[in-house]
Design a protein around this motif. Sequence first.
Motif, PDB file in Angstrom:
ATOM      1  N   GLN A  28       0.863  -1.164   0.000  1.00 21.86           N
ATOM      2  CA  GLN A  28       0.000   0.000   0.000  1.00 21.86           C
ATOM      3  C   GLN A  28       0.900   1.214   0.000  1.00 21.86           C
ATOM      4  OE1 GLN A  28      -3.240  -0.074  -0.086  1.00 21.86           O
ATOM      5  NE2 GLN A  28      -4.088  -1.719   1.134  1.00 21.86           N
ATOM      6  N   LEU A  29       0.707   2.056  -0.992  1.00 25.01           N
ATOM      7  CA  LEU A  29       1.555   3.230  -1.074  1.00 25.01           C
ATOM      8  C   LEU A  29       0.840   4.426  -0.487  1.00 25.01           C
ATOM      9  CD1 LEU A  29       3.116   2.785  -4.616  1.00 25.01           C
ATOM     10  CD2 LEU A  29       4.101   2.250  -2.406  1.00 25.01           C
ATOM     11  N   MET A  30       1.605   5.329   0.035  1.00 24.20           N
ATOM     12  CA  MET A  30       1.031   6.541   0.586  1.00 24.20           C
ATOM     13  C   MET A  30       1.932   7.706   0.197  1.00 24.20           C
ATOM     14  SD  MET A  30       2.073   5.841   4.580  1.00 24.20           S
ATOM     15  CE  MET A  30       2.406   7.497   5.155  1.00 24.20           C
ATOM     16  N   ASN A  31       1.366   8.896   0.270  1.00 21.58           N
ATOM     17  CA  ASN A  31       2.196  10.083   0.104  1.00 21.58           C
ATOM     18  C   ASN A  31       3.040  10.257   1.358  1.00 21.58           C
ATOM     19  OD1 ASN A  31       0.703  10.571  -2.273  1.00 21.58           O
ATOM     20  ND2 ASN A  31       1.077  12.756  -2.029  1.00 21.58           N
ATOM     21  N   SER A  32       4.168  10.900   1.222  1.00 21.57           N
ATOM     22  CA  SER A  32       5.100  10.914   2.350  1.00 21.57           C
ATOM     23  C   SER A  32       4.859  12.023   3.363  1.00 21.57           C
ATOM     24  CB  SER A  32       6.540  11.017   1.836  1.00 21.57           C
ATOM     25  OG  SER A  32       6.685  12.177   1.048  1.00 21.57           O
ATOM     26  N   PHE A  35       4.025  11.165   6.951  1.00 24.87           N
ATOM     27  CA  PHE A  35       5.205  10.594   7.588  1.00 24.87           C
ATOM     28  C   PHE A  35       6.184  11.699   7.985  1.00 24.87           C
ATOM     29  CE2 PHE A  35       8.560   8.181   8.911  1.00 24.87           C
ATOM     30  CZ  PHE A  35       9.584   7.942   8.013  1.00 24.87           C
ATOM     31  N   LEU A  71      12.348  -3.720  10.081  1.00 28.28           N
ATOM     32  CA  LEU A  71      12.040  -3.318   8.707  1.00 28.28           C
ATOM     33  C   LEU A  71      12.724  -4.225   7.697  1.00 28.28           C
ATOM     34  CD1 LEU A  71      10.404  -1.033   7.398  1.00 28.28           C
ATOM     35  CD2 LEU A  71      12.519   0.262   7.206  1.00 28.28           C
ATOM     36  N   MET A 101      11.919   2.599  -1.833  1.00 29.03           N
ATOM     37  CA  MET A 101      10.710   1.984  -1.314  1.00 29.03           C
ATOM     38  C   MET A 101      10.153   2.749  -0.118  1.00 29.03           C
ATOM     39  SD  MET A 101      10.367  -1.957  -0.062  1.00 29.03           S
ATOM     40  CE  MET A 101      10.862  -2.710  -1.580  1.00 29.03           C
TER      41      MET A 101
ATOM     42  N   HIS B  12       6.160  12.022  -3.665  1.00 27.53           N
ATOM     43  CA  HIS B  12       6.920  10.916  -3.097  1.00 27.53           C
ATOM     44  C   HIS B  12       5.954   9.878  -2.576  1.00 27.53           C
ATOM     45  CE1 HIS B  12      10.397  13.877  -2.280  1.00 27.53           C
ATOM     46  NE2 HIS B  12      10.683  13.167  -3.310  1.00 27.53           N
ATOM     47  N   LYS B  13       5.824   8.790  -3.324  1.00 30.48           N
ATOM     48  CA  LYS B  13       4.990   7.698  -2.836  1.00 30.48           C
ATOM     49  C   LYS B  13       5.900   6.742  -2.097  1.00 30.48           C
ATOM     50  CE  LYS B  13       0.794   8.192  -4.702  1.00 30.48           C
ATOM     51  NZ  LYS B  13      -0.310   8.544  -3.830  1.00 30.48           N
ATOM     52  N   ILE B  14       5.477   6.363  -0.940  1.00 29.13           N
ATOM     53  CA  ILE B  14       6.329   5.471  -0.162  1.00 29.13           C
ATOM     54  C   ILE B  14       5.523   4.283   0.319  1.00 29.13           C
ATOM     55  CG2 ILE B  14       7.886   7.304   0.596  1.00 29.13           C
ATOM     56  CD1 ILE B  14       6.372   7.364   3.257  1.00 29.13           C
ATOM     57  N   SER B  15       6.236   3.238   0.627  1.00 29.72           N
ATOM     58  CA  SER B  15       5.633   2.072   1.242  1.00 29.72           C
ATOM     59  C   SER B  15       5.445   2.392   2.723  1.00 29.72           C
ATOM     60  CB  SER B  15       6.563   0.883   1.044  1.00 29.72           C
ATOM     61  OG  SER B  15       5.963  -0.285   1.496  1.00 29.72           O
ATOM     62  N   ARG B  16       4.380   1.842   3.289  1.00 27.32           N
ATOM     63  CA  ARG B  16       3.950   2.343   4.604  1.00 27.32           C
ATOM     64  C   ARG B  16       4.796   2.004   5.803  1.00 27.32           C
ATOM     65  NH1 ARG B  16      -1.891   1.186   3.775  1.00 27.32           N
ATOM     66  NH2 ARG B  16      -1.520  -0.879   4.647  1.00 27.32           N
ATOM     67  N   GLU B  17       5.586   0.949   5.673  1.00 30.61           N
ATOM     68  CA  GLU B  17       6.074   0.329   6.893  1.00 30.61           C
ATOM     69  C   GLU B  17       7.003   1.207   7.725  1.00 30.61           C
ATOM     70  OE1 GLU B  17       5.862  -1.108   3.984  1.00 30.61           O
ATOM     71  OE2 GLU B  17       4.146  -2.368   4.504  1.00 30.61           O
ATOM     72  N   LEU B  18       7.832   1.990   7.075  1.00 27.94           N
ATOM     73  CA  LEU B  18       8.734   2.835   7.862  1.00 27.94           C
ATOM     74  C   LEU B  18       7.914   3.846   8.663  1.00 27.94           C
ATOM     75  CD1 LEU B  18      11.509   3.758   8.735  1.00 27.94           C
ATOM     76  CD2 LEU B  18      11.718   5.047   6.601  1.00 27.94           C
ATOM     77  N   PHE B  19       6.852   4.345   8.050  1.00 30.31           N
ATOM     78  CA  PHE B  19       5.973   5.269   8.752  1.00 30.31           C
ATOM     79  C   PHE B  19       5.274   4.577   9.923  1.00 30.31           C
ATOM     80  CE2 PHE B  19       2.989   8.269   9.942  1.00 30.31           C
ATOM     81  CZ  PHE B  19       1.685   7.888   9.697  1.00 30.31           C
ATOM     82  N   VAL B  20       4.764   3.391   9.691  1.00 32.49           N
ATOM     83  CA  VAL B  20       4.048   2.664  10.735  1.00 32.49           C
ATOM     84  C   VAL B  20       4.965   2.419  11.932  1.00 32.49           C
ATOM     85  CG1 VAL B  20       2.990   0.424  11.276  1.00 32.49           C
ATOM     86  CG2 VAL B  20       2.403   1.599   9.166  1.00 32.49           C
ATOM     87  N   MET B  85      -4.843   9.133   0.101  1.00 27.19           N
ATOM     88  CA  MET B  85      -3.598   9.798  -0.251  1.00 27.19           C
ATOM     89  C   MET B  85      -2.535   9.593   0.821  1.00 27.19           C
ATOM     90  SD  MET B  85      -3.173  13.831  -1.136  1.00 27.19           S
ATOM     91  CE  MET B  85      -4.311  13.865  -2.501  1.00 27.19           C
ATOM     92  N   TYR B  86      -2.910   9.764   2.061  1.00 26.81           N
ATOM     93  CA  TYR B  86      -1.906   9.796   3.124  1.00 26.81           C
ATOM     94  C   TYR B  86      -1.739   8.504   3.892  1.00 26.81           C
ATOM     95  CZ  TYR B  86      -1.876  14.762   2.180  1.00 26.81           C
ATOM     96  OH  TYR B  86      -1.764  15.978   1.561  1.00 26.81           O
ATOM     97  N   LEU B  87      -2.694   7.597   3.746  1.00 27.58           N
ATOM     98  CA  LEU B  87      -2.557   6.329   4.455  1.00 27.58           C
ATOM     99  C   LEU B  87      -2.746   5.127   3.541  1.00 27.58           C
ATOM    100  CD1 LEU B  87      -4.335   7.150   7.818  1.00 27.58           C
ATOM    101  CD2 LEU B  87      -1.946   6.578   7.536  1.00 27.58           C
ATOM    102  N   GLY B  88      -3.185   5.402   2.317  1.00 29.80           N
ATOM    103  CA  GLY B  88      -3.342   4.300   1.372  1.00 29.80           C
ATOM    104  C   GLY B  88      -4.524   3.403   1.660  1.00 29.80           C
ATOM    105  N   VAL B  89      -5.478   3.888   2.459  1.00 22.30           N
ATOM    106  CA  VAL B  89      -6.688   3.104   2.723  1.00 22.30           C
ATOM    107  C   VAL B  89      -7.907   3.986   2.509  1.00 22.30           C
ATOM    108  CG1 VAL B  89      -5.714   1.484   4.387  1.00 22.30           C
ATOM    109  CG2 VAL B  89      -6.627   3.651   5.186  1.00 22.30           C
ATOM    110  N   LEU B 132      -4.556  10.513  14.467  1.00 23.78           N
ATOM    111  CA  LEU B 132      -5.418  10.710  13.292  1.00 23.78           C
ATOM    112  C   LEU B 132      -6.579  11.640  13.605  1.00 23.78           C
ATOM    113  CD1 LEU B 132      -5.689   7.132  11.716  1.00 23.78           C
ATOM    114  CD2 LEU B 132      -4.112   8.998  11.165  1.00 23.78           C
TER     115      LEU B 132
END
Lengths: 213, 181
Positions: A28-32, A35, A71, A101, B12-20, B85-89, B132
Amino acid sequence: MSRQGGRGTESKKMYWYLPFISPSASLQLMNSELFTLTYGALVTQLCKDYENDDDVNKQLDKMGYNIGVRLIEDFLARSNVGRCHDFRETADVIAKIAFKMYLGITPSITNWSPGGDEFSLILENNPLVDFVELPDNHSTLIYSNLLCGVLRGALEMVQMAVDVKFVQDTLKGDSVTEIRMKFIRRIEDNLPAGEECCPFPFPWRLPMLSFQL
Amino acid sequence: MSRSPGRKQENHKISRELFVLTYGALVAQLCKDYEKDEDVNACLDRMGYSIGIRLIDDFLARSAVKKCRSYSETADMIAQVAFKMYLGVTPSVSCSSATGNEFSLILDKNPLVDFVEELPAERASLCYCNLLCGVIRGALEMVHLAAEVSFLQDRLKGDAVTEIGITFLRKPEDRKHRRNK
């Protein structure tokens, strides 16, 4: 948070606030930006908690380390990269796959040492600092130091002890942000260095590691 | 930290995990700082608010949405555009009051807690994702919509889904208007 049980049980304790990541979760991609701003809130909170920048830097590094050790498994599962044969390959994977990524950017790799054990990642833009200016009283803060810990922790899980640090920072007026990575040694056994650790359990789960704040 | 006024518009589209995981580190740090869950919740909400008042600028620039004409449209916008956009859900939206100002966002999958185990006993009233609520509240305030936002159900606490309740607060002018009719 209170710690329950003796030290012997701590390495097995479930640290609920560090999520497990299932490699089978879809990408699942999100805008940064969310973050970026959340990271800013974290740094701000640490600056309230610790009087001097050095302690904040250390705490960011420690947090990053704990994030990195988790990670890496997500990364390996998603990216499907094979074992790197040398440090140059590792550098490529970090810059072109991992950074892309998780941060949406591809740093360039430069300044290899003659022995091939040290290189720099040059980030022309760093999404973590998109909205940030360092105030004067935090001139020695290494704002993005979490990243150093993440890299260090992740590489330790693939048997590489490395030293990672920022040597240039746009937040401090430099023209680029430069992260210097130095290979120290190969870690022979599967257990990470450090006193609290868990062996790698099952391949589909991330290790539960104690999170020493 | 002060924020510089310039905004980059790269996507910048990123994969969620680093944020989570970073979010988890933030919650952990707050749990170290505050003994009571209520204080952690309040702090997360405040942080979220500070984030929301900045994030709205980015959202409006990227999404180029027109002004919403109703609370219902606003709730849809939050769920289908902002969350995506911001959480991908994309949570589902339902209106939960006859007056048309209370809505629920139902998240089958809350990206922040998907893989977090249950809250420990000593943190039973922690609203893990309370950031949130603050984000939504802060963002709405910047577009002149006052709202109360809170978690009504939480999978982390054993509920079947995660439900965020948004109650748009009537503007004082509206109430005066109705009284004068």
